[in-house]
Design an enzyme around this catalytic site. Structure first.
Site, PDB file in Angstrom:
ATOM      1  N   ASP A  90       4.104   9.966  -0.997  1.00 34.00           N
ATOM      2  CA  ASP A  90       2.786   8.530  -0.693  1.00 34.00           C
ATOM      3  C   ASP A  90       2.499   7.137  -1.750  1.00 34.00           C
ATOM      4  OD1 ASP A  90       0.879   8.051   1.063  1.00 34.00           O
ATOM      5  OD2 ASP A  90       0.549  10.445   0.979  1.00 34.00           O
TER       6      ASP A  90
ATOM      7  N   HIS B  85       0.591  -1.114  -0.093  1.00 37.65           N
ATOM      8  CA  HIS B  85       0.112   0.009  -0.482  1.00 37.65           C
ATOM      9  C   HIS B  85       0.745   1.575  -0.365  1.00 37.65           C
ATOM     10  CE1 HIS B  85      -4.281  -2.053   0.368  1.00 37.65           C
ATOM     11  NE2 HIS B  85      -3.383  -2.895   1.372  1.00 37.65           N
TER      12      HIS B  85
END
Length: 475
Positions: free
Chosen positions: A372, A164
């Site tokens: 991110d 993720h």
């Protein structure tokens, strides 16, 4: 056809493995829980994860539970295991390294031992409860070693992995003393899903340069005698559900409450976990420069930052909290007035529905992480907008979402002057341009949603959980 898919699908049970589960109904609002819940329920699946309990001595035997058609196998942790596996190796070594923060990696005292032991514990839980016909789907950086530990026990079934967060460049990954061990373990998965094309390139390059991997077609590599699929698989959100959340009573109540504070002022919003990867100090400095460079924003614009603390006992997070407290106080002291507070900084969590209402009210959303994997705030903000008067998304070029969401205003979060200029542009963007940009972003968020992500991950395996649950949900 649906019955055929159903019978084919139900022969395959999903075993999900992640550090946290959604056994708490309050944790089923979005993200991973949405992606997995319907699939697990439809296949009579099992979710293996940490119980959330820290005990003097953890039992190696998982505790079984069930809720709403989904079974759970929950593993406790001892205090030393929690500190060694979770706080130290996972979050003080792997997390900063994978986010390109080598300066924050605790190389001197790091110890992979508890990380290995915990991966063995969870692999044992899989082996104790799974059948070879099941598909084991492992999630995130806590469990790089899990498939390898399963294979060591003779497991020959299918195991997939989804990361993720970002996968760094080979040079950064090589700084980890155990880089080769982790890369070797990754290759014991049958399919590895990554958020961005850059992540895919970085992993393939490392495997090629350090492990002798040979490319086979567009997605597959042959390495250590195994064929491994490395798939670009950007995660989405439960778009329809989030749009509906904006119309809920909690959303309307949160919107009314904020409107009392903001009045008719333009509203800028940021929503992030309090983490150094999110670029919050740089964001606060950008807002400060907005007020410094554009005096007309004084009294006319407010910024609200929601940043619930995370890992609050780790030194770096304590320092970040102190830095943000200081920046907020300085900016409000420098620019505020008797009837206007420039920054409203809230270090506490809010319900998903409340956040949806705040997004719907905002004119601009700042999503400016330094690094991110994806960042679903960007997609949630778009989903929450009023099509007739949408807000503007400002998005960091270093968020995985920037690869998909090119109609946002893309910025370099380190260039605080440029970010301030972009905020001012967003605040004054004509309605036609706002609607044009939002429509394109909304199409992407709607089409490439959480179900699309799940189906894309499982595509090499034909009919599967995601296909069936999507058909069952169709009107």
């Amino acid at each position: 056809m649906a019955n055929s898919l159903q019978s084919e699908y139900k022969a395959v049970r999903l075993i999900a493995v992640s550090n946290r589960t959604a056994i708490d109904p309050n944790a089923r609002a979005g993200g991973l829980s949405v992606a997995l819940w319907d699939t697990l329920k439809a296949s009579n699946g099992l979710w293996i994860g940490w119980s959330g309990k820290i005990k003097d001595f953890s039992s190696q035997k998982a505790t079984l539970a069930s809720d709403d058609g989904v079974d759970f196998a929950l593993c406790d942790m001892s205090k030393s295991q929690y500190e060694g596996f979770y706080l130290n190796y996972a979050n003080s070594v792997l997390w900063p390294l994978l986010h390109n923060r080598l300066d924050l990696v605790n190389f001197e005292t790091h110890d992979i031992g508890p990380y290995r032991d915990t991966n063995v514990q969870f692999a044992n839980a899989v082996a104790a409860h799974a059948n070879l016909d099941d598909f084991v789907w492992v999630h995130d950086y806590h469990f790089f070693l899990l498939a390898h530990e399963l294979r060591a026990q003779g497991w020959t079934g299918q195991v997939g992995f989804f990361l993720h967060i970002p996968f760094p460049s080979p040079d950064v990954f090589r700084a980890l003393p155990e880089a080769s061990e982790l890369a070797r373990a990754i290759c014991d998965y049958d399919i590895v899903g990554l958020q961005s094309t850059k992540d895919v390139t970085n992993l393939k390059q490392f495997l090629s340069e350090d492990c002798g991997a040979q490319y086979i077609g567009e997605e597959d590599v042959m390495v250590f005698g195994r064929r491994v699929t490395i798939r670009h698989c950007p995660i989405g959100i439960d778009t329809l559900s989030f749009k509906a959340a904006t119309k809920s009573e909690p959303a309307k109540a949160a919107s009314r409450k904020l409107r009392k504070f903001s009045g008719d002022r333009k509203l800028i919003i940021g929503v992030d976990r309090m983490d150094y990867s999110k670029g919050l100090p740089q964001r606060f400095e950008s807002v400060s420069k907005l007020f410094d460079n554009y005096p007309e924003t004084h009294g006319a614009t407010s910024f609200i930052q929601i940043a619930p603390p995370s890992r609050s006992i780790v030194d770096e997070y304590i320092q970040l909290r102190e830095e943000l407290d200081g920046l907020c106080g300085r900016i409000n002291g420098d620019y505020g007035d008797l009837d206007w507070m420039p920054i409203r900084y809230l270090a506490r969590p809010y319900r998903r529905e409340e956040i949806a209402g705040l997004y719907n009210l905002a004119d601009v959303c700042l999503v400016t992480p330094l690094k991110d994997g994806m960042n679903l705030v960007a997609k949630e903000f778009v989903a929450a907008q009023n099509p007739d008067d949408p807000g503007v998304l400002i998005l960091s070029q270093f968020a995985g979402a920037a690869e998909q969401m090119t109609e946002a205003l893309i910025v370099n979060p380190y260039d605080t002057e440029a970010v301030a200029k972009t905020i001012f542009r967003a605040l004054h963007m004509p309605l036609d341009e706002r609607k044009f940009r939002w429509a394109a972003l909304n199409d992407g968020v709607t089409q490439l949603d959480i179900n699309w992500w799940r189906e894309r991950f499982f595509a090499p395996y034909g009919a599967n959980a995601s296909t069936q649950s999507s058909q069952e949900a169709a009107p």
